[in-house]
Design an enzyme around this catalytic site. Structure first.
Site, PDB file in Angstrom:
ATOM      1  N   PRO A 274       0.828  -1.216   0.000  1.00 12.04           N
ATOM      2  CG  PRO A 274      -0.163  -1.153   2.111  1.00 12.04           C
ATOM      3  CD  PRO A 274       0.666  -2.002   1.214  1.00 12.04           C
ATOM      4  CD  GLU A 275       2.853   3.480  -4.221  1.00 10.17           C
ATOM      5  OE1 GLU A 275       2.988   4.699  -4.377  1.00 10.17           O
ATOM      6  OE2 GLU A 275       3.188   2.647  -5.070  1.00 10.17           O
TER       7      GLU A 275
ATOM      8  NE  ARG B  82       4.930 -11.330   0.416  1.00 11.05           N
ATOM      9  CZ  ARG B  82       5.468 -10.702  -0.609  1.00 11.05           C
ATOM     10  NH1 ARG B  82       4.729  -9.964  -1.391  1.00 11.05           N
ATOM     11  NH2 ARG B  82       6.761 -10.794  -0.847  1.00 11.05           N
TER      12      ARG B  82
END
Ligand SMILES: [Zn+2]
Length: 278
Positions: A2-3, A112
């Site tokens: 995500p940015e 992850r």
């Protein structure tokens, strides 16, 4: 990953969903998610606290608590928050759970395992190593054209690497860095200290524009509490990308094929015609 615009959306959604809620009980299920706090401390410090509000600094999502602590969190690669009703089971890879009075709960899951949480005294929040060195917020007055020009002069790394360094510019990731450099017509391999003042000013303007454009897109979405950031990714924003992820497709300005190159292990997309110049 995500940015800033996605993190902004998640932050606003969380503030809407959990602000003023009382945490009855919190559980840290994966110890390494919060390396600075033991599971016992995590449970003890969060018990019976009220979430005053949720905001963010850079890509860190901050839960301001009424016991003078803040829960700092970072989604990193694949962390997700889900606000679930009682009857819903915890999803796979649930690493932390926050139970509220009405039997709803907030779940953090992370396929992850790169996510991060840390409980800190609110008075010491901005002295933590995570937040201390962060560059100014892109929409604050501190992120001025002069700030940007001066910082560029301090680095001989490629412009692409410079833009991803959160201590220099806050909030850009692979996507928006590519888009901003395309709009400013600067080659991603240009050494940061070789970018002219005129181009630096132009790039500064487009950095703010691409982030703003994407944040506005996020603000138009209907949020699914059980899949908060999925609301963003399902929102079709990738149709707006001009160069990112468009290798071999025609440039929107000149029809030349978009190229991809590897920089610091990550893909950069650019138009070899529009972004010739340094
Ligand atoms: Zn072009």
């Amino acid at each position: 990953m995500p940015e800033l615009p996605e993190v902004e959306l998640v932050t606003k959604s969380l503030n809407y969903l959990v602000k003023k809620r009382k945490i009855l009980f919190a559980e840290l299920l994966r110890e390494r998610l919060a390396p600075f706090n033991s599971p016992e401390e995590f449970t003890e410090k969060l018990k019976d606290t009220i979430i005053n509000f949720v905001n963010r600094r850079g890509k860190h999502i901050l839960f301001d608590l009424d016991n003078k602590y803040t829960l700092m969190t970072h989604l990193r690669m694949s962390g997700r928050f889900m606000f679930l009703p009682f009857e819903r089971e915890n999803p796979k890879f649930t690493h932390a759970v926050f139970y509220f009075e009405d039997e709803s709960r907030l779940v953090f899951c992370d396929q992850r395992h790169f996510g991060f949480m840390r409980l800190v005294k609110t008075s010491e929040l901005y002295e933590t190593k995570e937040l201390k060195k962060l560059a100014p917020e892109p929409f604050s007055d501190k992120f001025s054209p002069k700030y940007f020009r001066d910082k560029l002069k301090t680095s001989s790394r490629s412009l692409k690497e410079f833009l991803l360094d959160q201590t220099k510019v806050c909030g850009l990731g692979n996507i928006y860095a590519a888009e901003a450099m395309f709009l400013a017509r600067i080659n991603p391999q240009t050494p940061a200290n070789k970018v002219s003042s005129v181009k630096a000013n132009r790039l500064h303007k487009f950095i703010k524009e691409v982030l703003q454009e994407s944040i506005e897109h996020g603000s138009t979405l209907n949020i699914n509490p059980e899949n908060i950031d999925g609301s963003y990714y399902g929102g079709g924003y990738e149709k707006h990308w001009r160069v990112y992820n468009r290798e071999d497709e025609p440039c929107v300005n000149c029809d030349i094929k978009i190229k991809r190159l590897k920089q610091a292990g990550r893909s950069s997309y650019y138009c070899p015609n529009c972004q010739k110049s340094r």
